[in-house]
Design an enzyme around this catalytic site. Sequence first.
Site, PDB file in Angstrom:
ATOM      1  N   GLU A 107       0.829  -1.212   0.000  1.00 56.77           N
ATOM      2  CA  GLU A 107       0.000   0.000   0.000  1.00 56.77           C
ATOM      3  C   GLU A 107       0.862   1.259   0.000  1.00 56.77           C
ATOM      4  O   GLU A 107       0.547   2.235  -0.671  1.00 56.77           O
ATOM      5  CB  GLU A 107      -0.931   0.013   1.224  1.00 56.77           C
ATOM      6  N   CYS A 127     -19.611  -0.380 -20.357  1.00 56.46           N
ATOM      7  CA  CYS A 127     -19.546  -0.243 -18.897  1.00 56.46           C
ATOM      8  C   CYS A 127     -20.832  -0.745 -18.241  1.00 56.46           C
ATOM      9  O   CYS A 127     -21.931  -0.339 -18.621  1.00 56.46           O
ATOM     10  CB  CYS A 127     -19.328   1.221 -18.533  1.00 56.46           C
ATOM     11  N   CYS A 145     -25.003   6.124 -15.098  1.00 54.33           N
ATOM     12  CA  CYS A 145     -23.859   7.006 -14.844  1.00 54.33           C
ATOM     13  C   CYS A 145     -24.219   8.424 -15.295  1.00 54.33           C
ATOM     14  O   CYS A 145     -24.489   8.660 -16.473  1.00 54.33           O
ATOM     15  CB  CYS A 145     -22.640   6.495 -15.602  1.00 54.33           C
TER      16      CYS A 145
END
Length: 385
Positions: A66, A231, A237
């Site tokens: 990370e 998508c 969206c």
Amino acid sequence: MPVLNIRHCFSLEVLELECGSKYFSPDKRRELTWFTTQILRWSKGNSRTDLPWQQHPSPYRVWVSEIMLQQTQVATVVNYFDRFIEQFPDVFALQRASQEEVLAAWHGLGYYRRALNLHRTADLIVRECSGKFPKTVSELCSLPGIGRSTASSIVAAVWNEPATILDANVRRVLSRFHGVNGPDDTQITELEMWKLAESHTSEKNARNYNQAIMDFGALWCKVSNPKCNECPLGSNCVAYQTSQVSSFPAKKRSSPLQCKTIRPCVVFDQRFDCLLRQRESSGTYASMWDTLEVGNRVQPQAFLLQMNLPTDNVCLFDSVHTNRYQISNQQVTEKLTVAKYNIPAKTLGTPWNTRWTPFQSLKNVGLSVRTMQRIQLAKSLLETK
Ligand code: SF4
């Protein structure tokens, strides 16, 4: 799939309702769940599952990955991760290592402050927690170099706790899907953005969801050329349905470029041992070893005297090479000075906060790529003179 009305600014309706998912209207709850389901469904066959830190995801391995992934692409980190883990297999090995060894292992990854924070955190975890990693977001956030998103990523990846992440990829997906943080009238606060991210985080499957939405942002909802036509979120969206994908999220206004001239000075002894100075403990390249630097309007000879170095037995080349580059909003002009002594370092003395390092050992010191290149250039310029 529920048919949803597109609202231009998601935040106003939802976030006034105190932001917890239990307060959302039934319609909104369905929308939030639908989003999460689509992302998890998309991840099957698309999410990356073969990354080295995803195998045996111990707190130590996930934490190292990370920190490496902050501001660095996955493809670059993959090249470093295994080598780093091989050299420092656990938090105890990292704590025992010197700062120089850690910086040398980090050489080329950039943003070296991350390596220093890793080292400091390893020390804290060994000394104060007997080598055991904290398991909560708030405890992890108290450690150097760990913010809320990084802490959540660790907690979810290791223990599958429902912790929310909000990195650049996630921000972009949420901004476009909900139509927020684009044009001026769609701006929401940072707290609202976090609440939005929280509202989607899977309670039962945070590990997979977090990985999935990060991958979705990196591979599908990309900065440029997002795959809107294929998508799974496209039908709801906001940015896509209103043909404004390129307006979300709004680009940050960059501050005007500032020009700066620096005069690094590479000092070699007779055998090409190089004189290095340690930088201050704050700022860019904090605590790292670097070449010396001549002040503006100071003559190189006067500089050597300031450093308590002799001005005889030396060949001096002032402004022997000019290099230009940009660091964030600074346009840097670097004018290189080289000083080559024809006597050994031990007869020259070692000025305060400096050390002589044999040329072959420079790779073990943890120099930045730019410093290393500068020293190599200085040596090759001398060899052609
Ligand atoms: S439709 Fe396009 S902009 Fe919207 S979430 Fe999908 S990839 Fe991103």
